[in-house]
Scaffold this motif. Structure first.
Motif, short mmCIF file in Angstrom:
data_model
loop_
_atom_site.label_atom_id
_atom_site.label_comp_id
_atom_site.label_asym_id
_atom_site.label_seq_id
_atom_site.Cartn_x
_atom_site.Cartn_y
_atom_site.Cartn_z
N GLY A 118 0.81 -1.22 0.00
CA GLY A 118 0.00 0.00 0.00
C GLY A 118 0.84 1.26 0.00
N GLY A 119 2.18 1.10 0.05
CA GLY A 119 3.05 2.28 0.11
C GLY A 119 2.92 3.17 -1.12
N SER A 155 -11.75 14.08 -5.06
CA SER A 155 -12.64 12.93 -5.24
C SER A 155 -11.82 11.79 -5.85
CB SER A 155 -13.80 13.31 -6.15
OG SER A 155 -14.53 12.16 -6.48
N ILE A 156 -11.42 10.86 -5.00
CA ILE A 156 -10.48 9.82 -5.45
C ILE A 156 -11.02 8.46 -5.06
CG2 ILE A 156 -8.09 8.98 -5.25
CD1 ILE A 156 -7.34 11.82 -4.28
N ARG A 157 -10.92 7.50 -5.97
CA ARG A 157 -11.18 6.10 -5.65
C ARG A 157 -10.01 5.27 -6.17
NH1 ARG A 157 -17.21 6.38 -7.88
NH2 ARG A 157 -16.97 8.59 -7.50
N LEU A 158 -9.75 4.17 -5.51
CA LEU A 158 -8.61 3.32 -5.87
C LEU A 158 -9.13 2.00 -6.40
CD1 LEU A 158 -5.54 2.63 -5.82
CD2 LEU A 158 -5.87 1.85 -3.46
N ALA A 217 -0.75 4.70 -1.35
CA ALA A 217 -0.99 5.76 -0.36
C ALA A 217 -0.22 7.02 -0.76
CB ALA A 217 -0.58 5.29 1.03
N ALA A 218 1.03 6.84 -1.24
CA ALA A 218 1.83 8.00 -1.64
C ALA A 218 1.21 8.67 -2.88
CB ALA A 218 3.26 7.57 -1.93
N ALA A 219 0.80 7.86 -3.86
CA ALA A 219 0.22 8.43 -5.08
C ALA A 219 -1.03 9.24 -4.73
CB ALA A 219 -0.13 7.31 -6.06
N ILE A 220 -1.84 8.73 -3.84
CA ILE A 220 -3.06 9.45 -3.45
C ILE A 220 -2.68 10.75 -2.75
CG2 ILE A 220 -5.08 9.34 -1.92
CD1 ILE A 220 -5.10 6.24 -2.56
N ARG A 221 -1.64 10.68 -1.92
CA ARG A 221 -1.18 11.92 -1.25
C ARG A 221 -0.72 12.96 -2.29
NH1 ARG A 221 3.95 13.00 0.79
NH2 ARG A 221 4.52 10.80 0.79
N ILE A 254 -4.55 -2.80 2.08
CA ILE A 254 -5.86 -2.18 2.34
C ILE A 254 -5.79 -1.36 3.62
CG2 ILE A 254 -8.23 -2.68 3.00
CD1 ILE A 254 -8.18 -5.03 1.06
N GLU A 255 -5.19 -1.97 4.64
CA GLU A 255 -5.12 -1.30 5.94
C GLU A 255 -4.33 0.01 5.83
OE1 GLU A 255 -3.54 -2.49 10.30
OE2 GLU A 255 -4.34 -4.11 9.08
N ARG A 256 -3.23 -0.03 5.09
CA ARG A 256 -2.40 1.17 4.97
C ARG A 256 -3.13 2.29 4.24
NH1 ARG A 256 3.85 0.76 3.89
NH2 ARG A 256 4.43 2.92 3.56
N VAL A 257 -3.74 1.95 3.12
CA VAL A 257 -4.42 3.00 2.34
C VAL A 257 -5.62 3.54 3.12
CG1 VAL A 257 -5.74 3.48 0.24
CG2 VAL A 257 -3.63 2.15 0.10
N ARG A 258 -6.39 2.64 3.74
CA ARG A 258 -7.56 3.10 4.51
C ARG A 258 -7.10 3.95 5.70
NH1 ARG A 258 -12.07 3.95 2.59
NH2 ARG A 258 -13.12 3.60 4.56
#
Ligand code: URA
Length: 209
Positions: free
Chosen positions: A137-138, A154-157, A141-145, A167-171
């Motif tokens: 998820g690294g 408004s972002i969905r993965l 999570a970084a890309a979303i940041r 999942i846990e990391r991104v959530r």
């Protein structure tokens, strides 16, 4: 799991099994990933808002529905995410495509952005970030940041296979971002590969090793 959608449509599950199989070569892998991305996009976009419009058929005036609100943007995480773009674009041909490249710094182990080109109106778009494998998820999570830092809201993965750790990391970092996957696998191994997974998605997609 809250905010996590496992899309268990029979066609997706059937194709996923062939994708996972080690004897499936790059050509078939590419075609199937493309098809699954299209099928998944159908579910990922299920809640896009609609508005009523008036039209005239050759027979009579009537009303119909069109998608309203924000336009869509697709953001593949390089390189394996590229394999999911074509299928989504066949469904949403007007979507714009941004690209994000992330690598892990070997010393700090932190994700570092090496490429980022997003649509200029990123703040006005419903964005679908795509990467077939949500492992640690690294990267996701970084890309979303990075997208949020540039104004995306408004972002969905969308991933093909996720590990519970990813999942846990991104959530944990982005509770506002829903995650759509075709399968949640058992775990990560000591090399951060998803078990049972499908191996290295980029290598299988592009025939490299
Ligand atoms: N990336 C891949 O391509 N495969 C995995 O199993 C994990 C990360």
């Amino acid at each position: 799991m809250n905010g996590v959608h496992v899309i268990d449509h029979p066609l997706i599950q059937h194709k996923l099994t062939i994708i996972r199989d080690r004897s499936t070569g790059p050509k078939e892998f590419r075609e199937l990933l493309d098809e699954v991305a299209l099928l998944m996009a159908y579910e990922v976009t299920r809640d896009l808002p609609l508005e009523q419009v008036e039209i005239e058929t050759p027979i009579a005036r009537t009303t119909g529905w069109t998608i309203s609100g924000k336009k869509v943007g697709v953001v593949p995480i390089l390189r394996a995410g590229l394999g999911m773009v074509g299928g989504i674009l066949r469904l949403i041909p007007t979507a714009k495509v941004g690209h994000i490249g992330v690598y892990r710094d070997p010393e700090t182990l932190e994700p570092v952005e090496y490429y980022c080109k997003l649509p200029t109106d990123v703040a006005e778009r419903d964005l679908i970030v795509v990467d077939p494998m949500l492992a640690t998820g690294g990267s996701a999570a970084a890309a979303i940041r990075f997208i949020k830092e540039r104004g995306g809201t408004s972002i969905r993965l969308m991933a093909l296979i996720a590990a519970p750790e990813g999942i846990e990391r991104v959530r944990g970092h982005h509770p506002d971002v829903p995650i759509f996957v075709a399968a949640v696998d058992e775990r990560l191994n000591e090399h951060a590969y998803i078990v049972p997974g499908l191996g290295d998605a980029g290598d299988r997609l592009f025939g490299t090793r």
